[in-house]
Design a protein around this motif. Structure first.
Motif, PDB file in Angstrom:
ATOM      1  N   ILE A  65      67.535  57.311   3.466  1.00 42.69           N
ATOM      2  CA  ILE A  65      66.502  58.116   2.791  1.00 42.69           C
ATOM      3  C   ILE A  65      65.119  57.625   3.197  1.00 42.69           C
ATOM      4  O   ILE A  65      64.227  58.422   3.503  1.00 42.69           O
ATOM      5  N   ASN A  66      64.931  56.301   3.219  1.00 41.64           N
ATOM      6  CA  ASN A  66      63.635  55.739   3.630  1.00 41.64           C
ATOM      7  C   ASN A  66      63.297  56.107   5.067  1.00 41.64           C
ATOM      8  O   ASN A  66      62.149  56.433   5.384  1.00 41.64           O
ATOM      9  N   MET A  67      64.292  56.054   5.949  1.00 40.64           N
ATOM     10  CA  MET A  67      64.063  56.438   7.349  1.00 40.64           C
ATOM     11  C   MET A  67      63.708  57.916   7.457  1.00 40.64           C
ATOM     12  O   MET A  67      62.834  58.288   8.240  1.00 40.64           O
ATOM     13  N   ALA A  68      64.380  58.748   6.675  1.00 39.25           N
ATOM     14  CA  ALA A  68      64.088  60.186   6.713  1.00 39.25           C
ATOM     15  C   ALA A  68      62.655  60.448   6.263  1.00 39.25           C
ATOM     16  O   ALA A  68      61.936  61.253   6.873  1.00 39.25           O
ATOM     17  N   LYS A  69      62.204  59.753   5.222  1.00 41.66           N
ATOM     18  CA  LYS A  69      60.833  59.934   4.728  1.00 41.66           C
ATOM     19  C   LYS A  69      59.810  59.524   5.779  1.00 41.66           C
ATOM     20  O   LYS A  69      58.785  60.175   5.951  1.00 41.66           O
ATOM     21  N   LYS A  70      60.075  58.420   6.479  1.00 38.62           N
ATOM     22  CA  LYS A  70      59.121  57.924   7.473  1.00 38.62           C
ATOM     23  C   LYS A  70      59.211  58.671   8.800  1.00 38.62           C
ATOM     24  O   LYS A  70      58.213  58.854   9.477  1.00 38.62           O
ATOM     25  N   GLY A  71      60.415  59.095   9.172  1.00 40.02           N
ATOM     26  CA  GLY A  71      60.603  59.737  10.475  1.00 40.02           C
ATOM     27  C   GLY A  71      60.333  61.223  10.486  1.00 40.02           C
ATOM     28  O   GLY A  71      59.962  61.783  11.522  1.00 40.02           O
ATOM     29  N   ASN A  72      60.514  61.887   9.362  1.00 38.92           N
ATOM     30  CA  ASN A  72      60.336  63.339   9.306  1.00 38.92           C
ATOM     31  C   ASN A  72      58.954  63.671   8.757  1.00 38.92           C
ATOM     32  O   ASN A  72      58.756  63.780   7.563  1.00 38.92           O
ATOM     33  N   LYS A  73      58.017  63.848   9.671  1.00 40.11           N
ATOM     34  CA  LYS A  73      56.619  64.102   9.277  1.00 40.11           C
ATOM     35  C   LYS A  73      56.300  65.593   9.188  1.00 40.11           C
ATOM     36  O   LYS A  73      55.264  65.963   8.658  1.00 40.11           O
ATOM     37  N   THR A  74      57.158  66.433   9.741  1.00 41.05           N
ATOM     38  CA  THR A  74      56.889  67.878   9.763  1.00 41.05           C
ATOM     39  C   THR A  74      58.060  68.635   9.142  1.00 41.05           C
ATOM     40  O   THR A  74      59.154  68.090   8.991  1.00 41.05           O
TER      41      THR A  74
END
Length: 196
Positions: free
Chosen positions: A142-151
């Protein structure tokens, strides 16, 4: 000519850890990783990012490389993390550190535990550990998704990939190949538009 460690230090702007420190930290990670490579992610983040050995932005890249390479995820992550910090020697120290506790544990289990595998208490212990392992895997994802998905389209790709792998049974390999080709095509088109 500069050593690999010096180059790594210059790239990071911080002092690279000693090989012994890396071995000890990865031994700690390896000793407490229950449930496979994905359960290692929060431990790697806690140990390496908090020490300043790698950045929070580098972690998703290391995970992506480790998943793309053949082999065990935990070992691949150790190799890439170690190489990022100290080159080839760092890879060796990190890999031996992360594998050694598991090797010793499995050896002891094989020698002692096989007679108890059908024991109801042992079965209950392992059933109790499973939810913890799931949460250890889910939180860093979840943390990676928040940081990696900017758009919005990055979130859409993540959701579509999750749906296709989890519910439709598509192979992640084919999805990765399609996305690599699509990303290359988009980058090429954008580059041509800039040059025109």
């Amino acid at each position: 000519m500069k050593k690999e460690a010096d180059i790594t230090e210059l790239e990071k702007g911080t002092k690279a850890p000693s090989l012994w420190d890396m071995f000890l930290v990865f031994s700690k990670i390896g000793a407490f990783t229950i449930g496979g490579g994905y359960a290692m992610i929060p431990l790697i983040r806690d140990e390496l990012v908090k020490r300043g050995w790698i950045s929070d932005e580098e972690l998703p890249d290391i995970i992506a490389l480790a998943q793309s390479a053949p082999g065990v995820l935990a070992v691949n992550m150790s190799i890439f993390s170690g190489y990022r910090m100290r080159g080839v020697k760092g890879s060796i120290a990190a890999t031996i550190g992360s594998v050694l506790p598991s090797f010793i544990s499995i050896l002891l289990i094989a020698m002692i535990f096989t007679g108890y595998q059908d024991n109801p208490t042992v079965i209950r212990i392992f059933k109790g550990i499973r939810p913890v392992v799931v949460s250890l895997i889910l939180v860093p994802m979840i943390n990676m998704a928040k940081k990696g998905n900017k758009t919005w389209w990055a979130w859409l790709i993540s959701a579509a990939t999750l749906f296709m792998v989890a519910f439709l049974g598509y192979s992640p390999i084919y999805i990765l190949l399609v996305l690599i080709v699509a990303a290359f095509a988009v980058a090429t088109i954008k580059e041509r538009k800039r040059n025109d």
